[in-house]
Design a protein around this motif. Structure first.
Motif, PDB file in Angstrom:
ATOM      1  N   LYS A   1       0.687  -1.181  -0.072  1.00 16.64           N
ATOM      2  CA  LYS A   1       0.035   0.063  -0.086  1.00 16.64           C
ATOM      3  C   LYS A   1       1.061   1.271   0.029  1.00 16.64           C
ATOM      4  O   LYS A   1       0.741   2.125  -0.726  1.00 16.64           O
ATOM      5  CB  LYS A   1      -0.872   0.128   1.144  1.00 16.64           C
TER       6      LYS A   1
ATOM      7  N   SER B   1       4.033   1.504  -0.849  1.00 17.41           N
ATOM      8  CA  SER B   1       4.633   1.740  -2.123  1.00 17.41           C
ATOM      9  C   SER B   1       3.853   2.125  -3.129  1.00 17.41           C
ATOM     10  O   SER B   1       4.387   2.972  -3.876  1.00 17.41           O
ATOM     11  CB  SER B   1       5.293   0.392  -2.560  1.00 17.41           C
ATOM     12  N   SER B   2       2.389   1.629  -2.960  1.00 16.32           N
ATOM     13  CA  SER B   2       1.768   2.288  -4.094  1.00 16.32           C
ATOM     14  C   SER B   2       1.188   3.692  -4.070  1.00 16.32           C
ATOM     15  O   SER B   2       1.384   4.575  -4.772  1.00 16.32           O
ATOM     16  CB  SER B   2       0.575   1.439  -4.000  1.00 16.32           C
TER      17      SER B   2
ATOM     18  N   THR C   1       2.571   6.645  -6.434  1.00 17.81           N
ATOM     19  CA  THR C   1       1.553   7.615  -6.856  1.00 17.81           C
ATOM     20  C   THR C   1       1.853   9.284  -6.579  1.00 17.81           C
ATOM     21  O   THR C   1       1.757   9.958  -7.622  1.00 17.81           O
ATOM     22  CB  THR C   1       0.046   7.432  -6.095  1.00 17.81           C
TER      23      THR C   1
END
Lengths: 146, 181
Positions: free
Chosen positions: B99, B101-102, B106
């Protein structure tokens, strides 16, 4: 300490650039002392400015005081304002400066503006006096309109 | 004193000494026998004690083995619970990491887009400014030409750059002489 800036500065734009460089050097002394000042002197101002500061320094040990006095002398400059109908060459700017310093004020700094609507001649302003000696004015006085 | 008397005295003395020696021997013999008996007793006691210790150890080991067998399932369940908990924690951490990393990716993408937009914006502004300057110079030139032609018609001569400069110097002289500059 009195500084003669007229040998290195002819115009207001040159003076303003030198004032900005002086601010950078003063700021460097207040921030982190001599080391940062030397770095800024080598990397943040023109070589001619660095050389001039070096010459001014001489035996003077208080660089802060020296630069602040110099900045003060820059802020006290006397401007001769001139508005031309054309964009002058560097050579002609030199001629105007020479004429003004020989005939009006030996320490004057030229504040040059450009307005093609003047057609020719110049508008002049110095120490609260103003005169419009442009061709547009002369033509308007003879009721000739563009 | 006669020789016989001396002989008798000697014999009696020797007899007394012999009896004394015999008695001493018997006494030592008796003590030796006693010591041997005490040694046997001590060895027997030690043997009994050792046997008792061994029996105790065997009993304890047996109890421990029985307890181990009894608690084996319990321990197995406990280990499974702990293993499950650790596995769950690892999975949670991994999911959180994914999460994060995402989210980070982003953010980085958004930042990169911002930078790209800024660069494009600056480039567009620069192009617009250059176009404006170019158009301004073009217009100035055309105005100057028009003014020059109009002036030529009005005053009968064109204003060359040299004439411009002469007019400025004249204006300076006039300002000094007539207007007190």
């Amino acid at each position: 300490m009195d500084f003669d800036i007229t040998s290195v500065i002819q115009t207001r734009s040159q003076l303003e650039l030198l004032a900005k460089e002086t601010d950078i050097l003063i700021d460097s002394l207040y921030r982190s002392g001599d080391q940062d000042f030397d770095h800024k002197l080598r990397s943040a101002v023109r070589i001619s400015t660095a050389a001039m500061i070096g010459e001014m320094q001489g035996s003077q040990s208080d660089m802060k005081r020296l630069l602040e006095d110099f900045k003060e002398s820059l802020s006290n400059a006397e401007y001769f304002q001139i508005t031309l109908a054309f964009e002058p060459t560097q050579k002609f700017v030199g001629q105007i400066v020479s004429w003004v310093r020989e005939n009006i004020n030996s320490k004057a700094i030229l504040d040059i503006n450009y307005d093609s609507n003047l057609i020719g001649g110049a508008q002049l302003s110095y120490k609260g006096k103003y005169v419009d000696l442009s061709l547009r004015k002369k033509l308007s006085e003879t009721n000739l309109q563009f | 004193m006669s020789t016989d008397v001396l002989a008798i005295i000697s014999i009696v003395s020797l007899s007394v000494m012999l009896v004394s020696t015999l008695m001493g021997y018997l006494g030592l013999r008796s003590k030796l026998t006693q010591f041997e008996k005490e040694g046997d007793d001590i060895r027997e006691t030690a043997r009994k004690n050792a046997r008792a210790v061994l029996d105790q150890a065997q009993e304890t080991a047996l109890k421990m083995a029985q307890e181990a067998i009894l608690h084996a399932q319990e321990n197995k369940n406990l280990i499974k619970e702990k293993l499950d908990a650790v596995t769950k924690q690892q999975v949670d951490e991994y999911q959180q990491m994914v999460k994060d990393s995402s989210a980070q990716a982003t953010r980085e993408l958004a930042h990169a887009l911002d930078l790209k937009i800024d660069v494009e914006w600056e480039r567009a502004q620069k192009e617009i400014h250059e176009y404006e300057q170019s158009r301004k110079q073009e217009i100035d030139l055309r105005v100057q030409e028009a003014v020059s032609r109009a002036t030529e018609k009005l005053i009968g001569t064109a204003i060359t750059p040299q004439l411009h400069e002469e007019n400025v110097i004249k204006a300076l002289a006039q300002a000094k002489n007539e207007y007190g500059f």
